[in-house]
Scaffold this motif. Structure first.
Motif, PDB file in Angstrom:
ATOM      1  N   LEU A   1       0.637   1.635 -10.859  1.00 36.68           N
ATOM      2  CA  LEU A   1       1.365   1.175  -9.680  1.00 36.68           C
ATOM      3  C   LEU A   1       2.759   1.779  -9.761  1.00 36.68           C
TER       4      LEU A   1
ATOM      5  N   GLY B   1       0.849   9.266  -7.393  1.00 41.01           N
ATOM      6  CA  GLY B   1       1.046   8.311  -6.314  1.00 41.01           C
ATOM      7  C   GLY B   1       2.272   8.540  -5.459  1.00 41.01           C
TER       8      GLY B   1
ATOM      9  N   ASP C   1       0.827  -1.209   0.000  1.00 41.19           N
ATOM     10  CA  ASP C   1       0.000   0.000   0.000  1.00 41.19           C
ATOM     11  C   ASP C   1       0.858   1.255   0.000  1.00 41.19           C
TER      12      ASP C   1
ATOM     13  N   LEU D   1      -5.517   6.336  -1.220  1.00 41.99           N
ATOM     14  CA  LEU D   1      -5.636   4.882  -1.296  1.00 41.99           C
ATOM     15  C   LEU D   1      -7.083   4.412  -1.249  1.00 41.99           C
TER      16      LEU D   1
ATOM     17  N   CYS E   1       4.303  -0.796  -5.461  1.00 45.90           N
ATOM     18  CA  CYS E   1       3.423  -0.265  -4.425  1.00 45.90           C
ATOM     19  C   CYS E   1       2.367   0.658  -5.024  1.00 45.90           C
ATOM     20  N   ARG E   2       1.351   0.911  -4.252  1.00 48.32           N
ATOM     21  CA  ARG E   2       0.262   1.793  -4.688  1.00 48.32           C
ATOM     22  C   ARG E   2       0.609   3.252  -4.447  1.00 48.32           C
ATOM     23  N   SER E   3       1.474   3.515  -3.480  1.00 49.55           N
ATOM     24  CA  SER E   3       1.853   4.900  -3.179  1.00 49.55           C
ATOM     25  C   SER E   3       3.225   4.919  -2.531  1.00 49.55           C
TER      26      SER E   3
END
Length: 587
Positions: free
Chosen positions: A238, A393, A11, A424, A251-253
């Motif tokens: 991503l 992101g 995440d 998120l 990762c997402r962020s």
């Protein structure tokens, strides 16, 4: 660190395990997000470190924690840190003798010593009390929308004598700002002065490193990785993060909680239009058979001569800083002199001999710390930091986006964690529903921008703007800040309604936005903006985007909120604003 599988998407990846990064990590982990923290150094804490050398706990430069920090005390367990406090004031070396300036309101027994101190006039001491009252009179938010100048210019405008500025303010606050010219923002001076007025300077009994270590302990094992450097960040749906050892993290962020220069290097974007760089400071640690001070107080060099700014016996403040009967003396020198460690130590001991005589001859040099990145030179100076997202992101965090302090780092970390959590969960920040405002109003106030901004930020603003015969009643009104809430009732039965709004996009010198979260409308976004037309004329610009519900609910809201009623309401607001500000000026 083990390799990440293709399906294992994190995440949040946080680059930097300083106070901002650790604060963001603990907040996001507590909300259920998967978190990983990477630190390129061998230890966590960023600029906050403590080493054990020859039985002494030596902080990475002279640092203190201010117990009145509002956000830091909410994320830290201060009792667990076992804070050891400094005496509120300082002893000053005048070049001939020692004299003291102690806060008489916090140490009444020292009032006679302070009044008759050789540093400054009696009027200087009265002005300090007035400065103290001024620092406490406004909310913290309002302190940061006062007119901004340098600290030196502010002190001169308050007519402190040059002697008092040079012998007390310059070494005391120079030691905090890490620059002796006092070019630092007057807003930060007001903030720090208020913190010292409301609380104590202190250190944890086991050293300053206990502060970041306490935050790190809130995270499970395997979340923080030291000796791990990020080489490249590739944004996209991503984010791909490449490490120097060849590993890839998906990762997402990403939160870059590292110094501004590193953040700019990793993103390829300029962050702030300011002079990059950090203040340098040199700290020298000595072992002494006995304390030269025998008190938990700062000793300032108020003589104007020499390279020493201040000294303190750390083992007098916190006994755990020494493992035996020896005393740990810390000497602070602003900047990084072009002398070898031995030459620098010899010069310090020579100066200290004029202070304390021959007793310093037997002091043993433990270590010289030359700290090249001690504090950012040009932070934003705000307690409501923005959270830049320069590429998709990838978010930024750090005290250079707030104030150069532990509080600034924590405040930025909190703001970043809130912003990333919304990102998120796809919860947007304020979005204007349609391009053109549904209603717009402008009026001019014959006053400076600061006064108009202070009026709108004050807790009495809503009451002063209450329209007549409206049935207006305040239920909740939190101090203006990003995320603060206001609740009120308006109307007369059977058309009495409740309204709840959240403040967003708060910039005290430019404006703020109210977003209705509960109320009669389908949506309502109200943007307040202030613009200086001259030194004594400010324009207030209101824009509202709104829509009504269908059916009976919409009929009620249309009766109460339409272009005609809004025109009357904002005409009244303009008149009430001008009258109230004029009244405040005349009182």
């Amino acid at each position: 660190m083990s390799h990440q599988s293709a399906n294992d998407v994190l995440d949040v990846l946080i680059v930097g395990a300083g106070m901002a990064g650790l604060t963001a990590a603990t907040q996001l982990y507590s909300k259920g997000f998967s978190v990983r923290v990477l630190e390129r150094e061998s230890v966590i804490g960023g600029r906050i470190r403590t080493d054990v050398v020859d039985g002494f706990r030596i902080d990475h430069g002279f640092q203190v924690y201010l117990t009145a920090y509002p956000n830091a005390q909410n994320v830290l367990d201060l009792d667990q840190l076992d804070l050891q406090t400094f005496s509120p004031g300082a002893v000053i070396w005048t070049g001939k003798k020692f004299t003291s300036v102690i806060d008489p309101l916090r140490r009444p027994s020292k009032i006679v010593n302070t009044i008759f101190s050789a540093v400054g006039s009696f009027r200087d001491k009265i002005k300090v009390l007035r400065l103290r009252r001024s620092a406490l009179a406004l909310s913290l938010n309002n302190l940061f929308i006062r007119s901004e100048t340098t600290t030196d210019e502010k002190l001169q405008s308050l007519n402190f004598t040059p002697k008092f500025i040079n012998s007390f303010f310059r070494p005391f606050f120079g030691g905090i700002f890490l620059e002796s010219e006092l070019r630092t923002s007057s807003r930060f001076f007001d903030f720090v002065f208020r913190m010292f007025t409301q609380g104590d300077g202190a250190v944890p009994s086991n050293g300053m490193a206990a502060i970041p270590e306490q935050l790190a302990a809130q995270l499970p094992e395997g979340v923080i990785f030291t000796n791990t450097e990020v080489k490249e960040i590739q944004p996209g749906e991503l984010v791909n993060v490449h490490l120097s050892d060849g590993q890839l993290i998906i990762c997402r962020s990403v939160i870059i909680a590292a110094p501004q220069q590193i953040a700019e290097d990793l993103t390829g974007h300029s962050i702030l239009n300011n002079e990059l760089g950090d203040y340098e400071v040199t700290s020298i640690s000595y072992a002494a058979a006995t304390s030269p001070v025998s008190d938990n107080i700062l000793i300032l060099n108020g003589s104007g001569n020499g390279i020493i700014n201040h000294i303190v016996c750390m083992s007098d403040v916190a006994s755990n800083y020494s493992s035996d009967n020896r005393s740990l003396v810390s000497v602070t020198i602003l900047d990084n002199p072009l002398l070898s460690d031995e030459e620098l130590s010899a010069q310090c001991l020579s100066e200290l001999t004029t202070w304390y005589g021959s007793k310093v001859i037997d002091w043993k040099l433990i270590r010289v710390d030359r700290i090249k990145h001690a504090l950012p030179k040009n932070p934003v100076m705000t307690i409501n930091p923005e959270v830049p997202q320069l590429i998709q992101g990838v978010f930024l965090s750090g005290d250079y986006l707030a104030t150069p302090s532990i509080e600034g780092a924590v405040t930025s970390g909190l703001a970043t964690s809130t912003r990333v959590a919304k990102f998120l969960t796809n919860e947007s920040t304020v979005e204007i529903p349609i391009e053109n405002a549904s209603f717009e109003s402008r009026f001019i106030v014959k006053s400076d921008l600061e006064t108009v901004a202070l009026f709108h930020a004050s807790e009495s603003a809503l009451e002063n703007l209450r329209p007549p015969l409206s049935g207006f009643k305040i239920i909740t009104s939190e101090p203006l800040s990003d995320g603060s809430i206001v609740e009120f009732e308006v109307g007369i039965a059977p058309f009495k309604i409740k309204w709840k709004a959240i403040h967003r996009d708060v910039d005290f010198s430019e404006g703020f936005t109210d977003v209705m979260s509960e109320g009669p409308m389908k949506y309502w976004v109200h943007r307040h903006e202030f613009r200086a037309l001259s030194s004594n004329e400010t324009e207030v610009h209101d824009q509202i985007w709104y829509a009504h519900h269908q059916g009976f609910r919409g009929i009620v809201s249309r009766l109460m909120f339409n272009r005609l009623t809004l025109k009357f309401l904002f005409s009244y607001r303009g008149t009430a604003t001008r009258k109230t500000i004029l009244k405040q000026k005349n009182t």
